[in-house]
Motif scaffolding. Structure first.
Motif, mmCIF file in Angstrom:
data_model
loop_
_atom_site.group_PDB
_atom_site.id
_atom_site.type_symbol
_atom_site.label_atom_id
_atom_site.label_comp_id
_atom_site.label_asym_id
_atom_site.label_seq_id
_atom_site.Cartn_x
_atom_site.Cartn_y
_atom_site.Cartn_z
ATOM 1 N N GLY A 153 0.836 -1.193 0.000
ATOM 2 C CA GLY A 153 0.000 0.000 0.000
ATOM 3 C C GLY A 153 0.865 1.234 0.000
ATOM 4 O O GLY A 153 2.097 1.162 0.115
ATOM 5 N N GLU A 154 0.254 2.389 -0.120
ATOM 6 C CA GLU A 154 1.045 3.627 -0.121
ATOM 7 C C GLU A 154 1.728 3.850 1.219
ATOM 8 O O GLU A 154 2.811 4.469 1.285
ATOM 9 N N THR A 194 0.812 1.820 -6.087
ATOM 10 C CA THR A 194 0.922 2.789 -4.990
ATOM 11 C C THR A 194 2.236 3.556 -4.968
ATOM 12 O O THR A 194 2.475 4.333 -4.049
ATOM 13 N N LEU A 195 3.079 3.376 -5.969
ATOM 14 C CA LEU A 195 4.413 3.983 -5.894
ATOM 15 C C LEU A 195 4.508 5.334 -6.587
ATOM 16 O O LEU A 195 5.211 6.225 -6.120
ATOM 17 N N VAL A 226 -7.205 -10.741 -9.749
ATOM 18 C CA VAL A 226 -6.217 -9.671 -9.711
ATOM 19 C C VAL A 226 -6.249 -9.012 -8.338
ATOM 20 O O VAL A 226 -7.319 -8.601 -7.864
ATOM 21 N N PHE A 227 -5.083 -8.909 -7.707
ATOM 22 C CA PHE A 227 -4.954 -8.198 -6.437
ATOM 23 C C PHE A 227 -4.269 -6.861 -6.662
ATOM 24 O O PHE A 227 -3.293 -6.758 -7.401
ATOM 25 N N SER A 228 -4.774 -5.837 -6.005
ATOM 26 C CA SER A 228 -4.092 -4.542 -5.976
ATOM 27 C C SER A 228 -4.480 -3.866 -4.674
ATOM 28 O O SER A 228 -5.443 -4.274 -4.013
ATOM 29 N N HIS A 229 -3.758 -2.832 -4.305
ATOM 30 C CA HIS A 229 -4.134 -2.104 -3.093
ATOM 31 C C HIS A 229 -5.216 -1.082 -3.401
ATOM 32 O O HIS A 229 -6.313 -1.112 -2.844
ATOM 33 N N ILE A 230 -4.938 -0.179 -4.323
ATOM 34 C CA ILE A 230 -5.910 0.843 -4.715
ATOM 35 C C ILE A 230 -6.864 0.239 -5.741
ATOM 36 O O ILE A 230 -6.444 -0.552 -6.591
ATOM 37 N N PRO A 231 -8.160 0.583 -5.691
ATOM 38 C CA PRO A 231 -9.108 0.007 -6.655
ATOM 39 C C PRO A 231 -8.690 0.241 -8.098
ATOM 40 O O PRO A 231 -8.114 1.283 -8.435
ATOM 41 N N LEU A 232 -9.019 -0.722 -8.955
ATOM 42 C CA LEU A 232 -8.791 -0.581 -10.388
ATOM 43 C C LEU A 232 -9.982 0.033 -11.090
ATOM 44 O O LEU A 232 -9.959 0.227 -12.306
#
Length: 334
Positions: A153-154, A194-195, A226-232
């Motif tokens: 995450g950020e 998040t980078l 698919v995994f990510s921190h911020i929504p796609l």
């Protein structure tokens, strides 16, 4: 919440598990009543079955986990998502985030089955310190599962563009920490958005090229997660709850019959379906954030102590090979 408020809105041989702790088109609004029905906002568990691009939901009783574990065949895939533990946070919204994360781990270990893996979808720490990363890593060694995966995450990238995160959790990953893997006939892709934050999440050309190559050889009937921190998807761009170049990845996913995108970041449950792709935002183990548009900014919300665990939780996901569907169940800590 008004509609206007929401509208902006077979393991691979020889490969080490990557990211482990050890080793769009027009957006459609949703009323608060619809949101409560489909996502169980701060409430009881909701089972969401993804089939043929549609989401079917029902409220699950506490006995469902045991019944599901007993009924699941031996070849079923069962994994757990936890998110936003924010180890190191200090504030009135939760005076003991380590305690609530430990409670989440106990809940995972008490599900009645051993998950094939656990995914932490970001903001493992609050301030990206080496001590916080070590603490969350040590805590996750207590999970009764064969593998633990993570995405950053950020809050895991403060001050060093995610370098410390990758030193602890990035073994076997590519680029800035992205990777993919296969198990039980499902293809998983773990992204880092998040980078390069201006306001929205960002994937970047190198990572999008990775996704293109990664998906190229897969049959279109392969279930993809698919995994990510911020929504796609554009959940609430005003607060940065979206990814500015996600549509390039979404376009690559359109040819698959079943796609499930799981994210964290927003600290609350939300579900959205666009054709063959269903997006599920997860809740947190740390503290709630306000509903989109209901506060000036997404700052930690203080709730009565006895109600805090009603806003926190974990997620379990079941898949049986050949079914072409995933069943997603969100459970509160209370």
């Amino acid at each position: 919440m008004t509609e206007h408020d929401m509208t902006a809105y077979d393991d691979q041989p020889g490969r080490e598990p990557a990211g482990g702790a050890e080793r769009p088109a027009a957006e459609h609004g949703m009323t608060r009543r619809q949101l409560m029905r489909h996502a169980g906002w701060f409430g009881g568990a909701v089972v969401l079955t993804v089939a043929g691009g549609e989401v079917f939901s029902h409220v699950a009783g506490p006995q469902d986990a045991t019944a599901r574990a007993a009924a699941a065949p031996g070849n079923a895939l069962r994994f757990v998502q936890v998110s936003d533990s924010h180890i190191g946070f200090q504030g009135p919204a939760n005076t003991d985030v380590a305690g609530s994360f430990a409670e989440a781990i106990r809940q995972v270990n008490g599900l009645g089955f051993r998950p094939d893996f656990v995914m932490h979808s970001g903001d493992l720490t609050h301030l990206s310190t080496a001590g916080q990363f070590d603490q969350v890593r040590q805590m996750m060694t207590g999970l009764r599962t064969d593998r633990v995966f993570t995405v950053p995450g950020e809050h895991d990238s403060i001050g060093d563009a995610g370098r410390t995160y990758r030193q602890v959790f990035g073994r076997g990953t590519l680029g800035d920490g992205w990777y993919s893997f296969d198990t039980h006939g499902v293809h998983f892709v773990a992204l880092v958005n998040t980078l390069s934050l201006e306001k929205l999440g960002h994937l970047g050309t190198e990572q999008i090229d990775f996704v293109r190559r990664d998906l190229a050889g897969l049959p279109s009937d392969t279930p993809v997660v698919v995994f990510s921190h911020i929504p796609l998807f554009a959940m609430y761009p005003k607060w940065g709850w979206s990814t500015d170049d996600a549509l390039k990845v979404i376009a690559l996913l359109r040819r698959f019959s079943s796609v499930t995108c799981l994210n964290g970041h927003v600290h609350q449950l939300f579900t959205k379906t666009e054709g063959n792709i269903t997006f599920h935002s997860a809740t947190t183990t740390a503290y709630p954030l306000p509903e989109p548009g209901r506060a000036p900014a997404p700052t930690p919300q203080v709730v009565p102590a006895r109600q805090l665990k009603h806003a926190l939780g974990i997620r379990t996901v079941d898949y049986r090979r050949g079914d072409q569907r995933l069943a997603v169940r969100d459970e509160r800590l209370a």
